[in-house]
Design a protein around this motif. Structure first.
Motif, mmCIF file in Angstrom:
data_model
loop_
_atom_site.group_PDB
_atom_site.id
_atom_site.type_symbol
_atom_site.label_atom_id
_atom_site.label_comp_id
_atom_site.label_asym_id
_atom_site.label_seq_id
_atom_site.Cartn_x
_atom_site.Cartn_y
_atom_site.Cartn_z
ATOM 1 N N TYR B 111 7.093 20.362 -3.063
ATOM 2 C CA TYR B 111 6.219 21.047 -2.099
ATOM 3 C C TYR B 111 4.784 21.046 -2.587
ATOM 4 N N ARG B 112 4.686 21.335 -3.875
ATOM 5 C CA ARG B 112 3.334 21.385 -4.432
ATOM 6 C C ARG B 112 2.675 20.024 -4.325
ATOM 7 N N LYS B 113 3.471 19.020 -4.652
ATOM 8 C CA LYS B 113 2.957 17.654 -4.618
ATOM 9 C C LYS B 113 2.493 17.308 -3.220
ATOM 10 N N ASN B 114 3.310 17.622 -2.235
ATOM 11 C CA ASN B 114 2.942 17.293 -0.854
ATOM 12 C C ASN B 114 1.663 17.992 -0.421
ATOM 13 N N GLU B 115 1.584 19.235 -0.832
ATOM 14 C CA GLU B 115 0.385 20.009 -0.475
ATOM 15 C C GLU B 115 -0.856 19.391 -1.086
ATOM 16 N N ARG B 116 -0.722 19.099 -2.378
ATOM 17 C CA ARG B 116 -1.892 18.543 -3.058
ATOM 18 C C ARG B 116 -2.250 17.173 -2.496
ATOM 19 N N ASP B 117 -1.196 16.416 -2.124
ATOM 20 C CA ASP B 117 -1.439 15.098 -1.533
ATOM 21 C C ASP B 117 -2.292 15.201 -0.288
ATOM 22 N N GLU B 118 -1.904 16.110 0.573
ATOM 23 C CA GLU B 118 -2.652 16.324 1.813
ATOM 24 C C GLU B 118 -4.119 16.552 1.517
ATOM 25 N N ILE B 119 -4.303 17.477 0.604
ATOM 26 C CA ILE B 119 -5.686 17.836 0.263
ATOM 27 C C ILE B 119 -6.422 16.646 -0.329
ATOM 28 N N ARG B 120 -5.716 15.931 -1.190
ATOM 29 C CA ARG B 120 -6.328 14.772 -1.850
ATOM 30 C C ARG B 120 -6.735 13.726 -0.831
ATOM 31 N N LEU B 121 -5.817 13.471 0.107
ATOM 32 C CA LEU B 121 -6.109 12.445 1.106
ATOM 33 C C LEU B 121 -7.299 12.831 1.978
ATOM 34 N N ARG B 122 -7.348 14.100 2.328
ATOM 35 C CA ARG B 122 -8.498 14.550 3.120
ATOM 36 C C ARG B 122 -9.806 14.326 2.361
ATOM 37 N N ARG B 123 -9.753 14.731 1.117
ATOM 38 C CA ARG B 123 -10.979 14.622 0.313
ATOM 39 C C ARG B 123 -11.402 13.180 0.133
ATOM 40 N N GLU B 124 -10.386 12.352 -0.108
ATOM 41 C CA GLU B 124 -10.698 10.936 -0.283
ATOM 42 C C GLU B 124 -11.320 10.348 0.956
ATOM 43 N N ALA B 125 -10.718 10.686 2.069
ATOM 44 C CA ALA B 125 -11.241 10.156 3.329
ATOM 45 C C ALA B 125 -12.688 10.583 3.543
ATOM 46 N N LYS B 126 -12.912 11.859 3.266
ATOM 47 C CA LYS B 126 -14.282 12.367 3.415
ATOM 48 C C LYS B 126 -15.244 11.617 2.509
ATOM 49 N N ARG B 127 -14.740 11.395 1.292
ATOM 50 C CA ARG B 127 -15.594 10.752 0.285
ATOM 51 C C ARG B 127 -16.047 9.378 0.738
ATOM 52 N N TYR B 128 -15.071 8.668 1.317
ATOM 53 C CA TYR B 128 -15.431 7.306 1.699
ATOM 54 C C TYR B 128 -15.846 7.217 3.157
ATOM 55 N N GLY B 129 -16.031 8.345 3.784
ATOM 56 C CA GLY B 129 -16.506 8.335 5.168
ATOM 57 C C GLY B 129 -15.445 7.888 6.136
ATOM 58 N N ASN B 130 -14.176 7.938 5.703
ATOM 59 C CA ASN B 130 -13.099 7.572 6.625
ATOM 60 C C ASN B 130 -12.571 8.819 7.312
ATOM 61 N N PHE B 131 -11.614 8.567 8.108
ATOM 62 C CA PHE B 131 -10.963 9.710 8.744
ATOM 63 C C PHE B 131 -9.544 9.808 8.269
ATOM 64 N N TYR B 132 -9.168 10.965 7.913
ATOM 65 C CA TYR B 132 -7.755 11.162 7.545
ATOM 66 C C TYR B 132 -7.050 11.772 8.738
ATOM 67 N N VAL B 133 -6.062 11.062 9.202
ATOM 68 C CA VAL B 133 -5.286 11.613 10.314
ATOM 69 C C VAL B 133 -3.961 12.128 9.756
ATOM 70 N N PRO B 134 -3.832 13.405 9.706
ATOM 71 C CA PRO B 134 -2.581 13.907 9.138
ATOM 72 C C PRO B 134 -1.401 13.641 10.075
ATOM 73 N N ASP B 135 -0.219 13.698 9.516
ATOM 74 C CA ASP B 135 0.989 13.530 10.334
ATOM 75 C C ASP B 135 1.010 14.558 11.434
ATOM 76 N N GLU B 136 1.570 14.132 12.554
ATOM 77 C CA GLU B 136 1.806 15.144 13.581
ATOM 78 C C GLU B 136 2.936 16.043 13.096
ATOM 79 N N PRO B 137 2.850 17.288 13.463
ATOM 80 C CA PRO B 137 3.864 18.201 12.911
ATOM 81 C C PRO B 137 5.272 17.814 13.358
ATOM 82 N N LYS B 138 6.174 17.930 12.420
ATOM 83 C CA LYS B 138 7.560 17.550 12.707
ATOM 84 C C LYS B 138 8.415 18.758 13.060
ATOM 85 N N LEU B 139 7.967 19.888 12.558
ATOM 86 C CA LEU B 139 8.796 21.089 12.686
ATOM 87 C C LEU B 139 8.046 22.150 13.453
#
Lengths: 346, 298
Positions: B111-139
């Motif tokens: 769980y922790r890993k997934n959470e941190r991943d989300e955050i990491r991906l967002r930050r990375e996307a921001k850093r490189y001026g990309n867009f991070y599109v998170p998964d659509e909610p499953k639950l």
């Protein structure tokens, strides 16, 4: 079991010590049918009712006639004439003051009930059987804790008692005085209108003394509160099961007790006194203990369950750390880590 | 007439007191032999002793043989509930506890890993001026907000299918095209959103009941879960939570095992049941805000 007929001690009427023994008459083994006794009792009790009714003429002793429509009054028949309050008042109807009641009671109401003779006899036999069971007699309310035996049989001298003093002394010796005391103490004024209708007092029933030959016994026991006497040939269900409830405390004279087999017969022998009557046999085998302990049953029953499985009470794991640990052993680690982080644990 | 023997007051003769089959015996043996001693222990008692003895012996042999059998482990690592080995020896239990511990640990990390991943991906996307599109909610977690009366048939049926038969009943639901369309139809009757891990955990721990042979059974023990879902590899509460939260391969079975959650009315009340959340009311999809609502209702 039902066939076994134990011996009953006979108590002397002088000193209430057990003298001889007598075999229990078959009547006392009759199946106890409280439903039947109740039925027969309720119907028998109706038989000494006196009719009551309203006067035939009540409410009709006027010549009232309806005024008809158009006079701004209800159409009920009204009393004619004038010069008195009564004139113009409604009459005849059950809703009117001074009118006759709805469905005036009649004397030819069916007051008495016929009961089949067989039912009557079965009921008496059942009631007698119940009177021989101490549990039922106690449940009926009688104070028989100290009496020597149930059924209580006293030697024939009791029939010759003609002084109430002697009778009371005998009851005391037999420890039946407690029941008489109970009856005496319970005498109260009746609740309800019965008190002004010649039924002023109520009290509990005491022992029923059953005799064969009246040589003074009736007069002797007559004045003792609660005590009733009865000849064995004319046993009355209303006395044996007062209120339709089984278990009257009965005191027997030896002769009366012996006569029971003649009066009622047995399940195999017809009664001498009651025409075409034999004691009824039970439809079921009622000795439950014997059935349970029999080989046939014991062979197939399962062993007793050690401990019944019961549902556990649900406790909230989020509040209860032990329950949480049971469900999730790792939770203690996480909690501890969290506490450490906040400096609340080492 | 057993009571006859129980209640007799003094002095009753010996003959009276004896139980039924004794009387039969005496009739047979004692009748012609007045001087013979009668047996003091009734036959029925002797018989009972014999049967008890037999039962005890049988029980002793049963436990002896049971101890010898070893439990066997399947690929999933556990006893299949279909194998009727009622072997709950200490060793097996201990092993189970260890396993549950390890799984719980693994999940925490996951769980922790997934959470941190989300955050990491967002930050990375921001850093490189990309867009991070998170998964659509499953639950999603749905709560029925409205009562029983005056419900149109289509809506009624769907609420039944979703197992929301009572007001304030809650249910986890996998979000796919089918279910999303269902939710759309019943929107005015439900409040739903995307539960976070805390919500899922709290719901299962506090209000979690399982369906065990058509009965609503409290989740007081992992054994209950294991018995029902062991065959899918879910053996403890943490497994169940993980399956629900991450919408695993056996989400259907896990979710179906959970009885619909019976929640309280929200502390602090609703805003306005008759309007959509977006309009200042309560029904419909409130996405992340559901967690606050559940917190007030749990």
């Amino acid at each position: 079991m039902a066939a076994a007929r134990p011996q009953v001690y006979i108590y002397s009427n002088d000193d209430s010590k057990p003298t001889s023994q007598i075999s229990l008459p078959a009547v006392f083994k009759t199946p106890i049918r409280s439903d039947l006794v109740n039925f027969v009792h309720t119907n028998m009790a109706k038989n000494h009712r006196q009719p009551y009714a309203v006067s035939k003429k009540a409410g009709h002793q006027t010549s009232a006639e309806s005024w008809g429509t158009g006079r701004a009054v209800a159409r009920i028949p009204r009393v004619r004439g004038g010069g008195t309050h009564r004139s113009g008042q409604g009459a005849f109807g059950n809703m009117c003051r001074g009118g006759r009641m709805f469905a005036p009671t009649k004397t030819w109401r069916r007051w008495h009930r016929k009961i089949n003779i067989k039912q009557r006899r079965f009921a008496v036999a059942s009631a007698l059987a119940a009177s021989s069971l101490p549990a039922l007699v106690m449940a009926h309310g009688h104070r028989i804790e100290k009496i020597p035996e149930v059924p209580l049989v006293v030697s024939n001298g009791i029939e010759n008692i003609d002084k109430t003093k002697q009778a009371v002394k005998l009851l005391e010796q037999l420890n039946a005085a407690a029941d008489v005391e109970r009856s005496k103490a319970s005498r109260k004024v009746r609740a309800g209108k019965g008190k002004m209708r010649n039924r002023r007092h109520v009290q509990r029933k005491g022992p029923l003394v059953i005799y064969n030959e009246d040589n003074g016994i009736r007069k002797a026991f007559r004045n003792i509160p609660g005590v009733d006497t009865c000849s064995v040939e004319r046993l009355n269900l209303l006395q044996l099961a007062p209120g339709g409830h089984l278990g009257r405390f009965c005191i027997w004279s030896e002769a009366a007790f012996q006569k029971l087999d003649d009066v009622f017969g047995t399940t195999k022998k017809k009664s001498q006194q009651k025409k075409d009557f034999m004691l009824p046999r039970s439809k079921l085998f009622t000795d439950i203990q014997r059935i349970i302990n029999s080989d046939e049953v014991q062979k197939v029953i399962r062993p007793k369950r050690r401990k019944p499985k019961r549902a556990a009470i649900k406790k909230n794991p989020l509040k209860n750390p032990f329950v949480m640990h049971k469900l999730n052993p790792f939770s203690t680690v996480t909690k501890r880590a969290a506490l450490k982080k906040h400096g609340l644990a080492k | 007439m057993w009571w006859r023997h129980a209640h007799h007051v003094l002095p009753v003769s010996h003959m009276r007191r004896r139980p039924a089959n004794m009387e039969a015996e005496t009739a047979a043996t004692g009748a012609g032999k007045p001087g013979k001693r009668l047996p003091t222990v009734p036959e029925s008692v002797l018989k009972k002793r014999k049967t008890l003895q037999r039962i005890r012996e049988a029980r002793a042999t049963a436990t002896a043989t049971a101890k010898k059998v070893r439990p066997f482990l399947t690929c999933r690592g556990y006893l299949l509930s279909s194998i009727k080995l009622r072997v709950s020896t200490f060793q097996v239990q201990k092993q189970k506890r260890k396993d549950i511990f390890k799984r719980a640990e693994k999940y925490v990390k996951e769980y922790r890993k997934n959470e941190r991943d989300e955050i990491r991906l967002r930050r990375e996307a921001k850093r490189y001026g990309n867009f991070y599109v998170p998964d659509e909610p499953k639950l999603a977690f749905i709560i029925r907000i409205r009562g029983i009366n005056g419900v149109s048939p289509k809506v009624r049926k769907i609420l039944q299918l979703l197992r929301l038969r009572q007001i304030h009943n809650g249910q986890f639901v996998r979000l796919n095209k089918a279910t999303i369309n269902m939710l759309r139809i019943v929107e005015p009757y439900i409040a739903f959103g995307y539960p976070n891990l805390k919500t899922v955990r709290e719901l299962v721990y506090k209000r979690g009941f399982g369906k065990v042979s058509h009965q609503r059974v409290a989740l007081t023990d992992n054994a209950i879960i294991e018995k029902a879902l062991g065959r899918h590899g879910i053996i403890c509460v943490e497994d169940l939570i993980h399956e629900i939260f991450t919408v695993g391969p056996h989400f259907k079975e896990a979710n179906n095992f959970l009885w619909p959650f019976k929640l309280s009315s929200p502390r602090g009340g609703f805003r306005k049941k008759l309007n959509h959340f977006v309009e200042g009311g309560d029904y419909g999809n409130r996405e992340e805000h559901l967690n606050q609502l559940v917190k007030r209702m749990i």
